[in-house]
Design a protein around this motif. Structure first.
Motif, mmCIF file in Angstrom:
data_model
loop_
_atom_site.group_PDB
_atom_site.id
_atom_site.type_symbol
_atom_site.label_atom_id
_atom_site.label_comp_id
_atom_site.label_asym_id
_atom_site.label_seq_id
_atom_site.Cartn_x
_atom_site.Cartn_y
_atom_site.Cartn_z
ATOM 1 N N CYS A 143 0.799 -1.221 0.000
ATOM 2 C CA CYS A 143 0.000 0.000 0.000
ATOM 3 C C CYS A 143 0.838 1.280 0.000
ATOM 4 N N HIS A 144 1.953 1.272 0.716
ATOM 5 C CA HIS A 144 2.700 2.525 0.867
ATOM 6 C C HIS A 144 3.638 2.742 -0.305
ATOM 7 N N LEU A 145 3.069 2.979 -1.454
ATOM 8 C CA LEU A 145 3.868 3.258 -2.648
ATOM 9 C C LEU A 145 3.013 4.070 -3.611
ATOM 10 N N GLY A 146 3.581 4.403 -4.740
ATOM 11 C CA GLY A 146 2.784 5.080 -5.756
ATOM 12 C C GLY A 146 2.943 6.580 -5.734
ATOM 13 N N PRO A 147 2.180 7.299 -6.578
ATOM 14 C CA PRO A 147 2.413 8.734 -6.763
ATOM 15 C C PRO A 147 2.055 9.570 -5.535
ATOM 16 N N ASP A 148 1.166 9.087 -4.699
ATOM 17 C CA ASP A 148 0.687 9.951 -3.618
ATOM 18 C C ASP A 148 1.383 9.705 -2.290
ATOM 19 N N HIS A 149 1.944 8.543 -2.095
ATOM 20 C CA HIS A 149 2.708 8.305 -0.849
ATOM 21 C C HIS A 149 3.727 7.208 -1.104
ATOM 22 N N PRO A 150 4.806 7.561 -1.806
ATOM 23 C CA PRO A 150 5.755 6.522 -2.246
ATOM 24 C C PRO A 150 6.750 6.141 -1.153
ATOM 25 N N GLN A 151 6.257 5.835 0.053
ATOM 26 C CA GLN A 151 7.205 5.553 1.149
ATOM 27 C C GLN A 151 8.172 4.428 0.805
ATOM 28 N N LYS A 152 7.640 3.399 0.128
ATOM 29 C CA LYS A 152 8.503 2.259 -0.196
ATOM 30 C C LYS A 152 9.623 2.685 -1.146
ATOM 31 N N GLU A 153 9.263 3.457 -2.179
ATOM 32 C CA GLU A 153 10.284 3.897 -3.122
ATOM 33 C C GLU A 153 11.237 4.886 -2.467
ATOM 34 N N VAL A 154 10.672 5.750 -1.637
ATOM 35 C CA VAL A 154 11.502 6.705 -0.907
ATOM 36 C C VAL A 154 12.539 5.954 -0.086
ATOM 37 N N TYR A 155 12.047 4.906 0.604
ATOM 38 C CA TYR A 155 12.932 4.092 1.440
ATOM 39 C C TYR A 155 14.014 3.429 0.598
ATOM 40 N N GLU A 156 13.597 2.891 -0.549
ATOM 41 C CA GLU A 156 14.571 2.192 -1.390
ATOM 42 C C GLU A 156 15.645 3.132 -1.915
ATOM 43 N N GLU A 157 15.267 4.403 -2.113
ATOM 44 C CA GLU A 157 16.265 5.348 -2.597
ATOM 45 C C GLU A 157 17.224 5.747 -1.487
ATOM 46 N N SER A 158 16.747 5.671 -0.255
ATOM 47 C CA SER A 158 17.564 6.152 0.859
ATOM 48 C C SER A 158 18.695 5.180 1.162
ATOM 49 N N LYS A 159 19.668 5.671 1.891
ATOM 50 C CA LYS A 159 20.787 4.830 2.304
ATOM 51 C C LYS A 159 20.286 3.681 3.175
ATOM 52 N N HIS A 160 19.224 3.937 3.909
ATOM 53 C CA HIS A 160 18.649 2.854 4.738
ATOM 54 C C HIS A 160 18.227 1.670 3.880
ATOM 55 N N GLY A 161 17.501 1.988 2.806
ATOM 56 C CA GLY A 161 17.009 0.919 1.937
ATOM 57 C C GLY A 161 18.135 0.232 1.181
ATOM 58 N N VAL A 162 19.128 1.016 0.793
ATOM 59 C CA VAL A 162 20.250 0.439 0.063
ATOM 60 C C VAL A 162 21.004 -0.543 0.961
ATOM 61 N N ALA A 163 21.208 -0.157 2.199
ATOM 62 C CA ALA A 163 21.906 -1.043 3.130
ATOM 63 C C ALA A 163 21.075 -2.302 3.389
ATOM 64 N N TYR A 164 19.778 -2.128 3.495
ATOM 65 C CA TYR A 164 18.911 -3.286 3.739
ATOM 66 C C TYR A 164 19.017 -4.276 2.579
ATOM 67 N N ARG A 165 18.916 -3.745 1.351
ATOM 68 C CA ARG A 165 18.939 -4.643 0.203
ATOM 69 C C ARG A 165 20.253 -5.417 0.161
ATOM 70 N N ASP A 166 21.300 -4.770 0.579
ATOM 71 C CA ASP A 166 22.597 -5.430 0.553
ATOM 72 C C ASP A 166 22.732 -6.454 1.681
ATOM 73 N N LEU A 167 22.221 -6.131 2.845
ATOM 74 C CA LEU A 167 22.589 -6.896 4.041
ATOM 75 C C LEU A 167 21.451 -7.707 4.662
ATOM 76 N N PHE A 168 20.301 -7.753 3.975
ATOM 77 C CA PHE A 168 19.150 -8.353 4.655
ATOM 78 C C PHE A 168 19.394 -9.783 5.083
ATOM 79 N N GLN A 169 20.306 -10.482 4.397
ATOM 80 C CA GLN A 169 20.511 -11.877 4.773
ATOM 81 C C GLN A 169 21.201 -12.022 6.121
#
Lengths: 533, 350, 190
Positions: free
Chosen positions: A269-295
């Motif tokens: 739900c939290h994505l898209g043109p009106d509240h792109p929290q997920k995309e915002v997160y993925e762009e942030s350093k937080h999301g980048v670190a998560y994608r790298d280290l989630f394992q």
């Protein structure tokens, strides 16, 4: 070698053998200890649900497989423990000897998970169903569809379509996130919802006559209307009076905490043109670190405490819900507890909330003091506790200054003037009271609901591109290049129709806004150019 | 009281300690004090280890396709020390086969098979074959992917043997293809038929040694004045006991450091990308890849036959060449070939 | 073994130069050898015994029964274990701990009939031979009283207000198809 030496050697070797066996024993103990933690767990259907499991393993393998992987299965919580219903429950039916209901509501879950359910009920999540009468919903129900079924424009080849359900956009769109108002079919053709049933505290309908009208199929199963089911929207309005759906995040039937901890889960739900929290997160350093280290992030851990079980990167859950080492690992099921600005409305508000968790909107200081039970500062302190697991206090403080500045700049330069302008137009009756029937209403909606939120979310979660290009840049363009000219056009049009007074009020408002120092750059040179002949 | 009990016992079991000692007390030549000449006792000791651990494992193992894998998993993961006893059994097998081969090489290179000990060499060859077969059937019982496909491939190899091959395959698998009655067959071969055969062969093997006496060897640096023999009991027994303990310590160590794992469960529909038999079949596996199936099978059969008949081939060679050492040179070449092929198979994937 | 050796020691050790060895020292070495062997192989035998005895992973597990507050004082609920065993879980007293509950087997220890709770008589009653037990499962009447047989008790625990009982999980009927899940990826198996 003498016999004596051989005897001594055998004695020594015998003891050495024993020592090696002691090492074997030590390995065995270590292995058992490790096993007790993670690896192989065996699952046995509790006797109460053995028959369900046996049959459903054949007819719907997936749900049984999911269940077998759940902690519920491990602890002996089977099918009936959650699906069981009382005879008085309006949606109860007999299913191979058990009285069950299809929909498991937070009230059902709260039989065991009391605290979690209470926190959830107090959260903004649980109130997501309130949208069902709001502005956004007018969009889906009327603008995008129609509140009443309408006849088709022309025939559909191969299908015999006689009527079109104009609520389709709301049902597949809005309600899948916000939650539907669960409806049963009635024998008189109407729909029965929680509003008609008026359930008491135990979820038992008090309107017995309504409950008696529930339409059942040949097996005696109450018929849920497709306008409201399937639905796991987080603010679902259930027949027992409870709100929400735990499986919105804890997907059935494995109810995986692991999944709820991952940003993809919120991304339904939290994505898209009106509240792109997920995309915002993925762009942030937080999301980048998560994608790298989630394992390495121990996502299967029992409690998943930041600073104890992991600290590689934060997910949505980490900051907004999960426990951390500074609060004793206490998780909350109310994601609003650590949020200091609400960026949902056109103008951001600080999160001073009342006893029910709603933002206090009164300006009267006396009343505010009385109503506010939890201040925005308390909430920010709670979030800061999370941040400081990785960042220094002064870093966090300075970040919040950047964030506050950003929100205030948006609020004061565009949101409040925009709001004032729209109010002026409406008051002067240059636009109707109906939403979305004039272009400028779409313009304003884009400005705050899409671009303005994108900008604020981008700033709140450290995504510079969302803060700027997808955000403030478009806010500014919308404001200067569309909203102001459209308002002036409306005024000029009104003038030509003889509504001089009304046009003048609106133009005065526009000029006053643009005359402010932060807007002065826009027309100063044009004014000079106009002045010189 | 004690004397009465002793008297009671002696009356029922009229064997005295002295008699027992004389019965067992074969004089042992001095060269057996060097460990490489005592390698025959090592496989015997390991065989006992295999019997003990094998019996323990048999308490839990269930030889059927639906249960075999799960019971192995159960032994390895759930039973107390299950992983240890299973690893002991696995490593015991490896050690035992290695010891048998080393023992045989020692016998070969010291030409201890020559007249009048030819028949004992043949018995020894039978023991080698039985041991390898036991290793193979045991590996097949795990019912993981490699076990299953190993058995499958082996059965089809035996099919390539002219005349008797088809019957052998049918006997091994209990049908024309690997079926639900195959595992019980392999199990009863592994746990009853082959061990019994080994026990009987060992009895004959040892009896022959007792009848002929151990081959006498004298080294040039030995003191002639010293006695050339020592007692089996207790002197050599102590040596064997020490060797036994060293073996147990070694086995425990490797079992702990490299415990037996379980691969993926057997899937009759998917052959794994990399398929290998146990290490002691690497030679024949590589041989199979080098030549056509029929040639490889026939040549392997020929080589095995020649090994059985070596005492007589050796005497013929000696007569032909006039040299005493022809067999030794052939042996060196054969050893290099064996080691070479094994290493080759070990280092490549396919 | 050491003992046998001693009896024959004179003959066998004849060739060895330890004839003049003090007797105590020889005995000690023999005992040491015997002790070493016993220590090594004895430990091995003990482990083998444990291997045979253990039968592996526990066939019992903690299973959810009910929420603590859903059972009133004196109230009993019937619980069926995954292996089909029927249990009677009774709240004995006010409180939030496992001590406030009992989980009794509903199989009569006399001849295996099913007992049931009679609230009016405050007893578990077995209709087969009029056996009776009090709420703690102690025999009060009939054959079980004569033979001093009590109803089997199952361990209970309370976590987060939820009551769990430790019961057998499997029966012979479902041997072999026990579900296994979540082996740690790449984790050691041995």
């Amino acid at each position: 070698m003498t016999l004596r030496m051989k005897q001594a050697l055998i004695a020594a070797l015998g003891l050495l053998f024993m020592v090696s066996l002691i090492f074997v024993q030590w390995m065995e103990v270590a292995r058992r200890r490790e096993e007790a933690g993670v690896s192989v767990k065996r699952v046995h259907a509790p006797a109460s649900s053995a028959a369900c499991v046996e049959c459903h393993a054949k007819v719907s393998t997936g749900i049984i497989d999911h269940w077998k992987g759940s902690t519920h299965a491990e602890k002996g919580v089977g099918c009936v423990e959650c699906h069981q219903a009382g005879d008085a429950d309006v949606d109860a039916f007999q299913h191979y000897g058990a009285t069950i209901a299809t929909i498991v509501t937070p009230k059902d879950c709260s039989r065991c998970h009391r605290t979690e359910a209470d926190e959830f009920m107090a959260s903004h999540h649980a109130k997501a169903g309130n949208i069902l009468a709001s502005l956004d919903n007018f969009l889906a129900e009327t603008v995008e569809g129609a509140r009443e079924p309408f006849s088709p424009h022309s025939p559909t080849l191969g299908r015999n379509i006689t009527m079109v359900n104009g609520m389709a956009s709301a049902e597949s769109g809005c309600k899948q996130c916000h939650g539907a108002k669960i409806a049963l079919e009635s024998t008189d053709g109407a729909l029965i919802t929680v509003d008609d049933l008026k359930p008491n505290e135990d979820g038992i309908p008090t309107a017995r006559d309504v409950a008696a009208r529930v339409k059942r199929n040949e097996e005696g199963r109450p018929m849920l209307h497709s306008s409201s089911w399937p639905n796991t929207g987080i603010g679902r309005l259930n027949l027992d009076g409870s709100r929400g759906s735990c499986s919105a995040c804890h997907s059935r039937h494995d109810f995986s905490p692991r999944r709820a901890r991952q940003p993809e889960n919120c991304g339904k739900c939290h994505l898209g043109p009106d509240h792109p929290q997920k995309e915002v997160y993925e762009e942030s350093k937080h999301g980048v670190a998560y994608r790298d280290l989630f394992q390495q992030m121990n996502l299967d851990a029992k409690d998943w405490v930041l600073g104890v079980d992991y600290s590689q990167a934060p997910t949505c859950a980490t900051c907004h819900m999960s426990g951390h080492s500074r609060n004793g690992g206490k998780i909350t099921h109310d994601p609003g507890r650590r949020i200091s600005w609400t960026n949902r409305p056109p103008v951001s508000l600080v999160m001073d909330t009342d006893a029910r968790g709603a933002v206090v909107k009164t300006a009267d200081p006396e009343k505010r003091r009385e109503e506010v039970k939890s201040t925005w500062q308390e909430k920010r302190d709670q979030m800061t506790q999370v941040c400081t697991h990785c960042h220094a206090q002064n870093y966090v403080t300075a970040f919040y200054r950047q964030y506050d500045d950003f929100v205030l700049n948006y609020n004061e330069k565009f949101a409040k003037p925009g709001q004032q302008l729209m109010a002026a137009l409406r008051q002067a009756k240059l636009i109707t009271d109906k939403e979305f029937d004039e272009e400028i209403e779409w313009t304003w909606f884009y400005l705050w609901h899409h671009e303005g939120r994108r900008a604020r979310h981008g700033a709140s979660m450290m995504a510079p591109d969302y803060a700027h290009w997808h955000g403030m840049y478009e806010v500014a363009e919308r404001f200067y290049v569309e909203m102001i000219p459209q308002a002036r056009e409306l005024a000029r049009h009104a003038e030509s129709e003889g509504k001089t007074e009304e046009a003048k009020t609106v133009l005065t408002v526009i000029d006053a806004i643009l005359a402010r120092p932060e807007h002065a750059w826009f027309e100063s040179q044009k004014a000079e150019k106009a002045a010189t002949p | 009281m004690m004397t009465r009990l002793a008297a009671w016992w002696r009356e029922r079991v009229p064997v005295s300690g002295v008699q027992l000692r004389e019965l067992t007390n074969e004089p042992v030549p001095n060269h057996l004090k060097k460990w490489w000449f005592a390698l025959g006792g090592t496989p015997a000791y390991l065989f006992v280890v295999q019997i003990v651990t094998g019996i323990l494992l048999a308490f839990y193992y269930q030889p059927a396709p639906s249960t075999a894998y799960e019971s192995i998993r159960f032994i390895t993961q759930d039973v107390a020390y299950g992983w240890y006893f299973r690893s002991l059994h696995k490593w015991g097998a490896t050690f035992m086969i290695a010891a048998v081969i080393l023992h045989q090489m020692r016998v070969y290179f010291t030409c201890a098979y020559r007249r009048p000990r030819e028949l004992n060499w043949v018995i020894g060859m039978c023991l080698l074959m039985t041991t390898l077969l036991t290793g193979f059937t045991g590996y097949s019982l795990v019912y993981e992917q490699l076990s299953y496909w190993g058995a499958q491939v082996a059965a089809n190899i035996s099919n390539a043997v002219p005349v008797v091959g088809g019957v052998a395959k049918h006997m091994l698998l209990g049908g024309e293809v690997y079926n639900e009655r195959t595992l019980p067959r392999l199990y009863i071969l592994h746990a009853a038929v082959l061990p019994t055969t080994i026990v009987l062969l060992v009895i004959v093997h040892v009896a022959f040694i007792r009848v002929h006496g151990v081959t006498e060897l004298r080294f040039p640096d030995e003191d002639v004045a010293k006695p050339s023999h020592y007692d089996f009991f207790p002197d050599h027994l102590y040596t064997e006991l020490s060797i036994g303990l060293v073996l147990m310590i070694l086995l425990s160590a490797v079992s702990t450091i490299f415990p037996a794992m379980i691969g993926p469960k057997a899937d009759p529909l998917t052959t794994p990308e990399v398929i290998k038999p146990e290490w002691f079949f690497y030679v024949s596996f590589r041989w199979l890849k080098l030549f056509s199936l029929t040639f490889a099978v026939l040549s392997t059969g020929f080589i095995v036959l020649a090994m059985f008949a070596w005492p007589w081939i050796d005497s013929a060679l000696r007569r032909l060449t006039g040299s005493d050492d022809a067999s030794v040179y052939i042996g060196i070449v054969a050893t290099f070939l064996l080691v070479g092929l094994t290493v080759w198979e070990a280092v490549v994937e396919h | 073994m050491a003992e046998h050796g001693e009896a024959r020691g004179r003959v066998s050790d004849g060739g060895e130069p330890d004839g003049g060895e003090p007797n105590g020292r020889r005995l000690f070495l023999r005992a040491a050898m015997g002790g070493g062997l016993a220590a090594g192989y004895g430990t091995f035998a003990m482990m083998a015994g444990k291997f045979l005895y253990s039968g592996g992973g526990s066939a019992v597990g903690w299973q959810f029964v009910a929420t603590v507050d859903s059972v009133g004082i004196g109230e009993s609920i019937a619980y069926a274990a995954p292996n089909g065993a029927k249990l009677v879980v009774t709240r004995q007293s006010e409180g939030e701990t496992a001590d406030c509950f009992t989980a009794l087997s509903s199989v009569c220890p006399h001849l295996g009939c099913q007992v049931h709770w009679e609230p009016q008589n405050e007893r578990f009653f077995c209709p087969c031979h009029n056996g009776a037990f009090d709420r703690e499962g102690n025999p009060t009447e009939g054959p079980p009283l004569a033979a001093r047989q009590i109803l089997t008790r199952f361990p209970l625990k309370v976590e987060n207000g939820l009551l769990y009982v430790e019961t057998p999980l499997t029966t012979l009927a479902d041997a072999g198809d026990a579900e296994v899940r979540g082996a740690a990826p790449g984790g050691p198996i041995g």
